[in-house]
Design a protein around this motif. Structure first.
Motif, PDB file in Angstrom:
ATOM      1  N   ALA A  90      16.571   8.191   2.773  1.00  8.91           N
ATOM      2  CA  ALA A  90      15.669   8.067   3.918  1.00  8.91           C
ATOM      3  C   ALA A  90      16.442   7.898   5.220  1.00  8.91           C
ATOM      4  CB  ALA A  90      14.731   6.887   3.712  1.00  8.91           C
ATOM      5  N   SER A 119       6.552  -4.340  10.428  1.00 14.72           N
ATOM      6  CA  SER A 119       6.038  -3.785   9.163  1.00 14.72           C
ATOM      7  C   SER A 119       4.571  -3.397   9.254  1.00 14.72           C
ATOM      8  CB  SER A 119       6.237  -4.798   8.031  1.00 14.72           C
ATOM      9  OG  SER A 119       5.531  -5.999   8.307  1.00 14.72           O
ATOM     10  N   THR A 138       5.392   2.429  11.075  1.00 16.32           N
ATOM     11  CA  THR A 138       6.098   2.222   9.815  1.00 16.32           C
ATOM     12  C   THR A 138       5.572   3.199   8.763  1.00 16.32           C
ATOM     13  OG1 THR A 138       6.623  -0.094  10.259  1.00 16.32           O
ATOM     14  CG2 THR A 138       6.496   0.561   7.949  1.00 16.32           C
ATOM     15  N   GLU A 139       4.258   3.322   8.691  1.00 15.24           N
ATOM     16  CA  GLU A 139       3.661   4.266   7.745  1.00 15.24           C
ATOM     17  C   GLU A 139       3.977   5.708   8.134  1.00 15.24           C
ATOM     18  OE1 GLU A 139      -0.692   5.398   5.776  1.00 15.24           O
ATOM     19  OE2 GLU A 139      -0.562   3.883   7.369  1.00 15.24           O
ATOM     20  N   SER A 152       6.526   6.867   9.687  1.00 17.48           N
ATOM     21  CA  SER A 152       7.920   7.157   9.339  1.00 17.48           C
ATOM     22  C   SER A 152       8.048   7.498   7.858  1.00 17.48           C
ATOM     23  CB  SER A 152       8.809   5.957   9.685  1.00 17.48           C
ATOM     24  OG  SER A 152       8.752   5.647  11.064  1.00 17.48           O
ATOM     25  N   ARG A 153       7.392   6.735   7.019  1.00 23.20           N
ATOM     26  CA  ARG A 153       7.497   6.959   5.572  1.00 23.20           C
ATOM     27  C   ARG A 153       6.825   8.265   5.147  1.00 23.20           C
ATOM     28  NH1 ARG A 153       6.397   0.561   4.258  1.00 23.20           N
ATOM     29  NH2 ARG A 153       8.572  -0.103   4.567  1.00 23.20           N
ATOM     30  N   GLU A 199      12.378   5.901   7.443  1.00 21.95           N
ATOM     31  CA  GLU A 199      12.093   4.470   7.427  1.00 21.95           C
ATOM     32  C   GLU A 199      12.219   3.907   8.838  1.00 21.95           C
ATOM     33  OE1 GLU A 199      11.075   0.921   5.223  1.00 21.95           O
ATOM     34  OE2 GLU A 199      11.078   3.052   4.694  1.00 21.95           O
TER      35      GLU A 199
END
Length: 262
Positions: A139, A156, A161-162, A164-165, A170
């Protein structure tokens, strides 16, 4: 039917546009700037954290839509309660929350079927991105900068954050609790992000230069800086939990993986 709507948060204004409800909007906060051709002529009620409640009351709204995605919005909500105005509070932190907000607004404004169609469309866009990005590689670490002094970045419990994933990366500070984190320069340097994305809240991209980041003392050690991966992105695509965040998701996927066909 809810006829007269007031939005006191930019992302809410954008969701109302998505639902085809802008013809019912009678007032917005000063920062609601999209879509420009539809908000330009609307009464402006002040900054989202300092809404002119007398002016808002004079518009005789059937529903005022606020959002806790803007820190400090609680003060406006207290005043709405004191004035006895009908209001709705959204509090999105994730993509699922945005889907739910669309459905909530659709229910409140009598356009449930349209809301359901939109949610299906948005879910489909995310699925296409997730299916398209390469799998199996390590990642990439992404440093998202919301503000330069002090350094403020998403933690978080934030949609970035979501986001990016979803593209196989990350958020650099995904391990920090809460929806935002105030970092020290040394922390960013030591965490060695692969990419730096400046999305300064409320600041248009043309006002920010990569050199404002690359020339910081010690930042020449950061891989993103060494390899020319410092980007200034349009904050409206990343700082607002509306349909524009999905545009940002697709833009980010294309930036990280130029070979993608979306």
């Amino acid at each position: 039917m809810t006829q007269r709507l007031v939005s006191i948060c930019p992302s809410n204004t954008e969701l109302l546009h998505l639902l085809g409800l802008m013809d019912r909007v009678v007032g917005v906060d000063d920062y609601s700037d999209w879509p420009p051709e539809l908000v330009a002529g609307l009464p402006k009620l002040g900054p989202d954290l300092n809404i002119d409640m007398e002016k808002l009351q004079a518009l005789q709204p059937d529903l005022v839509i606020a959002s806790l995605s803007v820190p400090g919005m609680e003060k406006n909500i207290e005043r709405l309660e004191q004035l006895g105005l009908n209001y709705l509070v959204l509090d999105p932190k994730s993509f699922e929350d945005i889907y739910r907000d669309v459905e909530t607004l659709g229910q409140a404004c009598g356009v449930q079927e349209r809301a359901a169609e939109i949610v299906a469309e948005l879910r489909g866009r995310v699925e296409r991105v997730v299916n398209a990005v390469p799998k199996g590689s390590e990642a990439l670490n992404l440093y998202w900068e919301w503000w330069p002094r002090p350094l403020i970045s998403p933690g978080s419990l934030n949609w970035l954050t979501e986001l990016s994933r979803l593209v196989g990366a990350e958020n650099l500070f995904a391990d920090k609790p809460g929806d935002s984190y105030t970092a020290e320069h040394d922390e960013v340097i030591s965490r060695a992000p692969d990419y730096v994305f400046a999305v300064w809240c409320g600041v248009h991209a043309d006002k920010v230069k990569p050199s404002m980041i690359t020339e910081r003392p010690g930042w020449d050690a950061v891989p993103a800086v060494r390899e020319g991966r410092v980007y200034v992105l349009e904050e409206g695509l990343y700082c607002r939990p509306s349909q524009r965040l999905f545009d940002g998701l697709e833009e980010l996927a294309r930036l990280l993986y130029p070979e993608l066909q979306l």
